[in-house]
Scaffold this motif. Sequence first.
Motif, PDB file in Angstrom:
ATOM      1  N   TYR A  93       0.880  -1.167   0.000  1.00 13.04           N
ATOM      2  CA  TYR A  93       0.000   0.000   0.000  1.00 13.04           C
ATOM      3  C   TYR A  93       0.917   1.217   0.000  1.00 13.04           C
ATOM      4  O   TYR A  93       1.683   1.406   0.937  1.00 13.04           O
ATOM      5  CB  TYR A  93      -0.875  -0.067   1.250  1.00 13.04           C
ATOM      6  CG  TYR A  93      -1.998   0.951   1.344  1.00 13.04           C
ATOM      7  CD1 TYR A  93      -2.652   1.433   0.217  1.00 13.04           C
ATOM      8  CD2 TYR A  93      -2.431   1.397   2.596  1.00 13.04           C
ATOM      9  CE1 TYR A  93      -3.693   2.340   0.333  1.00 13.04           C
ATOM     10  CE2 TYR A  93      -3.479   2.304   2.716  1.00 13.04           C
ATOM     11  CZ  TYR A  93      -4.102   2.774   1.587  1.00 13.04           C
ATOM     12  OH  TYR A  93      -5.135   3.679   1.709  1.00 13.04           O
ATOM     13  N   ALA A 122      -6.230   4.032  -7.046  1.00 10.79           N
ATOM     14  CA  ALA A 122      -7.470   4.659  -6.590  1.00 10.79           C
ATOM     15  C   ALA A 122      -7.858   5.712  -7.636  1.00 10.79           C
ATOM     16  O   ALA A 122      -7.238   5.801  -8.698  1.00 10.79           O
ATOM     17  CB  ALA A 122      -7.262   5.269  -5.206  1.00 10.79           C
ATOM     18  N   LYS A 197     -12.665  -5.354   5.458  1.00 12.70           N
ATOM     19  CA  LYS A 197     -11.939  -5.923   6.602  1.00 12.70           C
ATOM     20  C   LYS A 197     -12.406  -7.344   6.889  1.00 12.70           C
ATOM     21  O   LYS A 197     -12.037  -7.909   7.916  1.00 12.70           O
ATOM     22  CB  LYS A 197     -12.156  -5.044   7.840  1.00 12.70           C
ATOM     23  CG  LYS A 197     -11.417  -3.722   7.785  1.00 12.70           C
ATOM     24  CD  LYS A 197      -9.929  -3.923   8.051  1.00 12.70           C
ATOM     25  CE  LYS A 197      -9.251  -2.607   8.394  1.00 12.70           C
ATOM     26  NZ  LYS A 197      -7.825  -2.811   8.640  1.00 12.70           N
ATOM     27  N   TYR A 204      -6.687 -11.003 -10.431  1.00 14.15           N
ATOM     28  CA  TYR A 204      -6.308 -10.076 -11.500  1.00 14.15           C
ATOM     29  C   TYR A 204      -6.547 -10.780 -12.841  1.00 14.15           C
ATOM     30  O   TYR A 204      -5.625 -11.322 -13.449  1.00 14.15           O
ATOM     31  CB  TYR A 204      -4.843  -9.646 -11.332  1.00 14.15           C
ATOM     32  CG  TYR A 204      -4.612  -8.718 -10.153  1.00 14.15           C
ATOM     33  CD1 TYR A 204      -4.709  -9.173  -8.831  1.00 14.15           C
ATOM     34  CD2 TYR A 204      -4.290  -7.376 -10.357  1.00 14.15           C
ATOM     35  CE1 TYR A 204      -4.511  -8.318  -7.761  1.00 14.15           C
ATOM     36  CE2 TYR A 204      -4.075  -6.517  -9.285  1.00 14.15           C
ATOM     37  CZ  TYR A 204      -4.185  -6.988  -8.001  1.00 14.15           C
ATOM     38  OH  TYR A 204      -3.978  -6.128  -6.937  1.00 14.15           O
ATOM     39  N   LEU A 243      -9.803   4.228   4.065  1.00 10.85           N
ATOM     40  CA  LEU A 243      -9.959   5.572   3.524  1.00 10.85           C
ATOM     41  C   LEU A 243     -10.243   5.531   2.026  1.00 10.85           C
ATOM     42  O   LEU A 243      -9.830   4.611   1.325  1.00 10.85           O
ATOM     43  CB  LEU A 243      -8.697   6.399   3.779  1.00 10.85           C
ATOM     44  CG  LEU A 243      -8.239   6.507   5.235  1.00 10.85           C
ATOM     45  CD1 LEU A 243      -7.136   7.556   5.359  1.00 10.85           C
ATOM     46  CD2 LEU A 243      -9.390   6.830   6.164  1.00 10.85           C
ATOM     47  N   PHE A 263       3.556   4.059   6.502  1.00  8.19           N
ATOM     48  CA  PHE A 263       3.916   3.609   5.152  1.00  8.19           C
ATOM     49  C   PHE A 263       4.979   4.520   4.520  1.00  8.19           C
ATOM     50  O   PHE A 263       5.284   4.377   3.336  1.00  8.19           O
ATOM     51  CB  PHE A 263       2.677   3.570   4.249  1.00  8.19           C
ATOM     52  CG  PHE A 263       1.613   2.613   4.736  1.00  8.19           C
ATOM     53  CD1 PHE A 263       1.884   1.255   4.883  1.00  8.19           C
ATOM     54  CD2 PHE A 263       0.342   3.058   5.050  1.00  8.19           C
ATOM     55  CE1 PHE A 263       0.925   0.370   5.331  1.00  8.19           C
ATOM     56  CE2 PHE A 263      -0.637   2.176   5.498  1.00  8.19           C
ATOM     57  CZ  PHE A 263      -0.344   0.830   5.646  1.00  8.19           C
TER      58      PHE A 263
HETATM   59  N1  THG Z   1      -7.228  -3.332  -4.038  1.00  7.42           N
HETATM   60  C1  THG Z   1      -6.468  -3.105  -5.142  1.00  7.42           C
HETATM   61  N2  THG Z   1      -6.327  -1.878  -5.641  1.00  7.42           N
HETATM   62  C2  THG Z   1      -6.947  -0.835  -5.050  1.00  7.42           C
HETATM   63  C3  THG Z   1      -7.727  -1.012  -3.899  1.00  7.42           C
HETATM   64  C4  THG Z   1      -7.870  -2.327  -3.393  1.00  7.42           C
HETATM   65  N3  THG Z   1      -6.801   0.409  -5.561  1.00  7.42           N
HETATM   66  C5  THG Z   1      -7.635   1.471  -5.103  1.00  7.42           C
HETATM   67  C6  THG Z   1      -7.945   1.415  -3.627  1.00  7.42           C
HETATM   68  N4  THG Z   1      -8.342   0.056  -3.259  1.00  7.42           N
HETATM   69  C7  THG Z   1      -6.755   1.842  -2.824  1.00  7.42           C
HETATM   70  N5  THG Z   1      -7.073   1.977  -1.417  1.00  7.42           N
HETATM   71  C8  THG Z   1      -6.810   0.986  -0.499  1.00  7.42           C
HETATM   72  C9  THG Z   1      -7.130   1.238   0.827  1.00  7.42           C
HETATM   73  C10 THG Z   1      -6.857   0.285   1.796  1.00  7.42           C
HETATM   74  C11 THG Z   1      -6.282  -0.918   1.443  1.00  7.42           C
HETATM   75  C12 THG Z   1      -5.983  -1.172   0.140  1.00  7.42           C
HETATM   76  C13 THG Z   1      -6.230  -0.220  -0.835  1.00  7.42           C
HETATM   77  C14 THG Z   1      -5.952  -1.947   2.468  1.00  7.42           C
HETATM   78  N6  THG Z   1      -5.525  -1.546   3.667  1.00  7.42           N
HETATM   79  C15 THG Z   1      -5.227  -2.467   4.740  1.00  7.42           C
HETATM   80  C16 THG Z   1      -5.963  -2.019   5.982  1.00  7.42           C
HETATM   81  O1  THG Z   1      -6.116  -0.818   6.169  1.00  7.42           O
HETATM   82  O2  THG Z   1      -6.328  -2.897   6.769  1.00  7.42           O
HETATM   83  C17 THG Z   1      -3.769  -2.524   5.159  1.00  7.42           C
HETATM   84  C18 THG Z   1      -2.781  -2.527   4.120  1.00  7.42           C
HETATM   85  C19 THG Z   1      -1.393  -2.814   4.668  1.00  7.42           C
HETATM   86  O3  THG Z   1      -1.247  -3.109   5.858  1.00  7.42           O
HETATM   87  O4  THG Z   1      -0.423  -2.763   3.888  1.00  7.42           O
HETATM   88  O5  THG Z   1      -6.017  -3.132   2.204  1.00  7.42           O
HETATM   89  O6  THG Z   1      -8.582  -2.589  -2.400  1.00  7.42           O
HETATM   90  N7  THG Z   1      -5.850  -4.112  -5.736  1.00  7.42           N
END
Ligand code: THG
Length: 371
Positions: A93, A122, A197, A204, A243, A263
Motif C-alpha cells: 500500500y 485509486a 476488513k 487479477y 480511507l 507507510f
Molecule cells: N485493491 C487493489 N487496488 C486498489 C484497492 C484495493 N486500488 C484502489 C484502492 N483500493 C486503494 N485503497 C486501499 C485502501 C486500503 C487498502 C488497500 C487499498 C488496504 N488496507 C489495509 C488495511 O487498512 O487494513 C492494510 C494494508 C497494509 O497493511 O499494507 O487493504 O482494495 N488491488
Amino acid sequence: MAQLSFSRRLRGTPYTQRLEAAGVKGYTVYNHTLLPTLIDSLEADCTHLKQHVQVWDVACERQVEIKGPDAARLVQWMTPRDLGKAAIDQCYYIPLVDETGGMLNDPVAIKLAEDRFWISIADSDVLLYAKGLAIGGGFNVEVFEPEIDILAVQGPKSDDLMARVFGEDARKVRFFRGLWLPFEGREMFVARSGYSKQGGFEIYLNDPALGSVLWDALFAAGADLNVRQGGPNLIERIEGGLLSYGNDMTRDNTPYEAGFGKFCGDAAKLQCIGHEALTRAAAEGPQRMIRGLKISGEAVPVCRRPWSVTAGGDHAGQVTSATWSPDFGTNVSIAMIEKAHWTPGTAVKVEAPDGMRDAVVCTLPFGPDAA
Ligand code: THG
C-alpha cells in the motif's frame, strides 16, 4: 434524483453484463469506470458481507504497468514508501505524493519482477502522471494500462469458494501476497487483499473474454456458501477505517495527515518526489489527522460535501464520509480533525445538512470499545 448518462467514456467492465443481469441497483464512477456500490440495501449488503462471501466487480481499480530497466527507480521516485526490500509477488500500500507532499493517490503496488510493477490505482489519473514523469525524466520504461480486470472475492467464506475454483493452493496465499493460480488454462495473479476488513482475495483477470466465465464459475461453485454479488460497502469500510481517496484525503493532505506515516520511509534518504516537503512535514508533525467520529441522532444523510466540525465555536475539522452503522447502533464517520481536538473522547459538533449534531472523536477502526 437525476440519472447518469452512459457512453463510451464511462467505461463498463467484462463483468457489467452479469451485474446487470443480477440486478445491481447503484454505481459510482471510479477511474472513469463503473463501480457497483448498491446491490440490495447498504445494510443488507453489509450484513451479508460479514456472514458469507461476495463477488465484487472492482475492475475500476485499474493497473498502471511500469516495465523496463528503470521501472523500480520510477516507482520509488513516486512514493515515500521504501520499496528497497520489496519482494516479487508482494503487494504494498503506497502513498503517491506530489512535490508539495500532497497525496495524489493511495494505490496498491505489486512487484511482478525486478523490472515490472503494477500500480493498482485509486480514483485519479496516475497513468498520465507516470507517463509525464517517465517522458520528462528520461526513464527507460514503458508505462501503459494493461487489460487487467480485478474481481474481488470478499467475506468469511472466501477461502472455501476460492479453493473450489482455483484449487487448494488458494488457501496458502498470505496477506498482501500473491500466487499465480490456474484458471481455464491460464495463470492469474491472485492476492489476499481487498477493500473490506472481512478477508478475501483479488483475482487479477488477464483475459477480458474470461470475465463471465470466471463470474459464472464462482457462482456455480458457491451456491451452498450463499455467494452473492457485492461491492465496496460504505458501512463496512467506514467501520473498518478504510480511507477513500478524493473523499477522506486529497492533494490538500500529506500522507501523515492521512495516517500513512507508517507507510513512509525516510523521505530524505529515498529522494522521492516531495522529499523536501515531506521531511519538513515529518519534522513539524501533522497539524490535523484522520479520525473516526461517532455522530449522535438518527441516520445521517449521504455526505456529498464535507461537513464542518467545530468545538466551542472553533473550527475543528471536517467529516468526509458518514453512515448509520446498525452493528454499533450509531452514526459512524471518517473526519480530518485539527490537532487541538483530535484526542479520542473529545466532544465536538458536526454541521450535518439537516442540522447540528453532537459527536465524539474516536480511533479507527471503529470497535465496541472505541471512545
Ligand atoms: N485493491 C487493489 N487496488 C486498489 C484497492 C484495493 N486500488 C484502489 C484502492 N483500493 C486503494 N485503497 C486501499 C485502501 C486500503 C487498502 C488497500 C487499498 C488496504 N488496507 C489495509 C488495511 O487498512 O487494513 C492494510 C494494508 C497494509 O497493511 O499494507 O487493504 O482494495 N488491488
